[in-house]
Design an enzyme around this catalytic site. Structure first.
Site, mmCIF file in Angstrom:
data_model
loop_
_atom_site.group_PDB
_atom_site.id
_atom_site.type_symbol
_atom_site.label_atom_id
_atom_site.label_comp_id
_atom_site.label_asym_id
_atom_site.label_seq_id
_atom_site.Cartn_x
_atom_site.Cartn_y
_atom_site.Cartn_z
ATOM 1 N N LYS A 113 38.311 30.531 43.209
ATOM 2 C CA LYS A 113 37.799 30.342 41.848
ATOM 3 C C LYS A 113 36.874 29.132 41.777
ATOM 4 O O LYS A 113 35.916 29.125 41.010
ATOM 5 C CB LYS A 113 38.951 30.155 40.860
ATOM 6 C CG LYS A 113 39.694 31.440 40.545
ATOM 7 C CD LYS A 113 40.613 31.241 39.362
ATOM 8 C CE LYS A 113 41.472 32.453 39.086
ATOM 9 N NZ LYS A 113 42.444 32.240 38.015
ATOM 10 N N LYS A 200 40.108 42.947 45.386
ATOM 11 C CA LYS A 200 41.065 43.421 44.376
ATOM 12 C C LYS A 200 40.405 43.616 43.012
ATOM 13 O O LYS A 200 39.410 42.957 42.708
ATOM 14 C CB LYS A 200 42.260 42.458 44.277
ATOM 15 C CG LYS A 200 41.923 41.127 43.725
ATOM 16 C CD LYS A 200 43.137 40.324 43.316
ATOM 17 C CE LYS A 200 42.610 39.138 42.541
ATOM 18 N NZ LYS A 200 43.471 38.237 41.945
ATOM 19 N N LYS A 203 39.796 40.681 36.565
ATOM 20 C CA LYS A 203 39.180 40.517 35.244
ATOM 21 C C LYS A 203 37.852 39.781 35.347
ATOM 22 O O LYS A 203 37.007 39.888 34.471
ATOM 23 C CB LYS A 203 40.099 39.682 34.345
ATOM 24 C CG LYS A 203 41.382 40.354 33.966
ATOM 25 C CD LYS A 203 42.122 39.475 32.934
ATOM 26 C CE LYS A 203 43.603 39.696 32.985
ATOM 27 N NZ LYS A 203 44.372 38.500 33.297
HETATM 28 P P1 TYM Z 1 46.798 37.216 36.156
HETATM 29 O O1 TYM Z 1 46.610 37.064 34.713
HETATM 30 O O2 TYM Z 1 45.616 37.053 37.075
HETATM 31 O O3 TYM Z 1 47.444 38.599 36.499
HETATM 32 C C1 TYM Z 1 48.636 38.995 35.842
HETATM 33 C C2 TYM Z 1 49.511 39.813 36.759
HETATM 34 O O4 TYM Z 1 48.796 40.939 37.256
HETATM 35 C C3 TYM Z 1 48.834 40.946 38.678
HETATM 36 N N1 TYM Z 1 47.551 41.452 39.181
HETATM 37 C C4 TYM Z 1 47.443 42.503 39.994
HETATM 38 N N2 TYM Z 1 48.356 43.315 40.536
HETATM 39 C C5 TYM Z 1 47.903 44.325 41.328
HETATM 40 N N3 TYM Z 1 46.584 44.534 41.573
HETATM 41 C C6 TYM Z 1 45.624 43.740 41.056
HETATM 42 N N4 TYM Z 1 44.350 43.969 41.300
HETATM 43 C C7 TYM Z 1 46.046 42.664 40.213
HETATM 44 N N5 TYM Z 1 45.378 41.708 39.524
HETATM 45 C C8 TYM Z 1 46.330 40.975 38.892
HETATM 46 C C9 TYM Z 1 49.044 39.501 39.075
HETATM 47 O O5 TYM Z 1 49.599 39.391 40.365
HETATM 48 C C10 TYM Z 1 49.980 39.020 38.000
HETATM 49 O O6 TYM Z 1 51.309 39.355 38.306
HETATM 50 N N6 TYM Z 1 48.933 32.982 37.527
HETATM 51 C C11 TYM Z 1 49.186 34.254 36.937
HETATM 52 C C12 TYM Z 1 49.787 34.205 35.546
HETATM 53 C C13 TYM Z 1 51.006 33.367 35.410
HETATM 54 C C14 TYM Z 1 52.318 33.731 35.797
HETATM 55 C C15 TYM Z 1 53.156 32.628 35.423
HETATM 56 C C16 TYM Z 1 52.845 34.850 36.416
HETATM 57 C C17 TYM Z 1 51.074 32.129 34.847
HETATM 58 N N7 TYM Z 1 52.379 31.680 34.839
HETATM 59 C C18 TYM Z 1 54.522 32.664 35.685
HETATM 60 C C19 TYM Z 1 54.246 34.860 36.674
HETATM 61 C C20 TYM Z 1 55.049 33.761 36.303
HETATM 62 C C21 TYM Z 1 47.872 35.010 36.828
HETATM 63 O O7 TYM Z 1 46.827 34.448 36.780
HETATM 64 O O8 TYM Z 1 48.001 36.280 36.672
#
Ligand code: TYM
Length: 337
Positions: A113, A200, A203
């Site tokens: 990032k 992957k 967003k």
């Molecule tokens: P974020 O917002 O990027 O994504 C949210 C969740 O979706 C999963 N994910 C995917 N799974 C499969 N294929 C993909 N292409 C894909 N893109 C995203 C992510 O693995 C995630 O589970 N840091 C985290 C958010 C967060 C969080 C937490 C998660 C903040 N605090 C505490 C668990 C516990 C994030 O940016 O996810």
């Protein structure tokens, strides 16, 4: 008997996509039946890269409504907005002061990032995994259901809890924090981009054609799938390293149609793309239709969403304050009067 606890979250940056649903939210829906489940909209994480203040609150509500539309049931879980529970920021600071800088500098997501941000990398972006550790550790979570890309962040949360808090401020018999386990399912844990099967679905990809969002209307879904990258070979198969797009699209079909991997592989083994793509589009539209319908209803009833979020916040607040006080006390702060 108390049920094991689950905590997870998604950032309210842009529309949630198939990866977020299949990799994460889908698993929460199952877990809420057997676990004490807390899911938050991680809006504090969303401001670690430049954001639009006019959209932040609205995006957070839409994301919360999507959790519910995907099947999270407020009678069986707590849904809340992260920034409304101030213990997240407070615990993050306490953890910051014991987390080595080089642990954060080696995080893959930070490296990726920060390249995109150029000169504009915030301290928050570097600190992002510590805030995520605070999110998890505040709830004494046993399990954290996430997609594959969050594995390294989960390991960091475990290391902070074990090596930096429990080892220094607790004892073996009386650990201060629970050390969580990740839950990464095999299917859907890494949904790939529609335009490049080796990266992957994300967003932040500037090409909207690379992802299907949960609120895309049928005609948009059809168009995106029609344009999805393929290869010249006939017949679909799993596991061929030279055909990542095929593996991804067939995997999506297996989950979204509900038929499973074996049946999907058999059904599509001899199919050409012209036959397969409309099938995948139809399965995707059908899987998303009930979510979109429920989402529309929820967004039309703001008072109900307020009620869900405020009761989720109250439950989260109680658990989070308790843990925060435990950490404060272990680190030597006097109890709050
Ligand atoms: P974020 O917002 O990027 O994504 C949210 C969740 O979706 C999963 N994910 C995917 N799974 C499969 N294929 C993909 N292409 C894909 N893109 C995203 C992510 O693995 C995630 O589970 N840091 C985290 C958010 C967060 C969080 C937490 C998660 C903040 N605090 C505490 C668990 C516990 C994030 O940016 O996810």
């Amino acid at each position: 008997m108390t049920r094991p606890r689950v905590l997870s979250g998604v950032q309210p940056t842009g529309a949630l996509h198939l990866g977020n649903w299949l990799g994460a939210i889908r698993n929460w829906v199952e877990l809420q039946n057997s676990h004490d489940t807390f899911v938050c909209v991680v809006d504090l994480h969303a401001i670690t890269v430049p954001h639009d203040p006019a959209k932040l609150a609205g995006d957070s509500r839409t994301t919360a409504a999507l959790y519910l539309a995907c099947g999270m049931d407020p009678d069986r879980c707590s849904v809340f907005i992260q920034s409304e529970v101030s213990a997240h920021s407070e615990l993050c600071w306490l953890l910051n002061c014991v987390t080595p800088l080089n642990w954060l500098e080696r995080m893959i997501q930070f490296k990726e990032k920060s390249v995109k941000q150029g000169d504009n990398v915030s301290v928050g972006l570097l600190d992002y995994p510590v805030l995520m550790a605070a999110d998890i550790l505040l709830y004494d979570a046993d399990l954290v259901p996430v997609g594959e890309d969050q594995k390294q962040h989960l390991e960091l949360a475990r290391d902070i809890a074990q090596q930096r808090i429990n080892a220094r401020f607790g004892s073996e018999e009386r650990p201060v924090l629970k050390v969580p386990e990740p839950l990464i399912l095999k299917e859907g844990a890494r949904v790939m981009s529609l335009t490049d099967g080796r990266s992957k679905m994300s967003k932040s990809d500037p090409n909207e054609g690379s992802r299907i969002t949960l609120l895309d209307p049928p005609e948009v879904i059809n168009k995106k799938i029609k344009r999805a990258k393929t290869d010249p070979q006939r017949g679909l198969e799993f596991g061929n390293p030279d055909r990542p797009e095929t593996d991804n699209l067939l995997g999506l079909y297996a989950i979204l149609s509900g038929c499973g991997r074996d049946a999907a592989a058999e059904q599509c083994a001899e199919m050409g793309w012209g036959q397969f793509k409309p099938l995948l589009a139809e399965a995707t539209v059908a899987a998303l239709e009930p979510i979109q319908q429920r989402h529309r209803e929820l967004m039309a009833d703001p008072a109900e969403l307020d009620r869900v979020l405020s009761s989720g916040r109250e439950r989260a607040e109680t658990v989070a304050q308790n843990t925060l006080e435990r950490v404060r006390s272990a680190m030597g702060f006097a109890p709050r009067a």
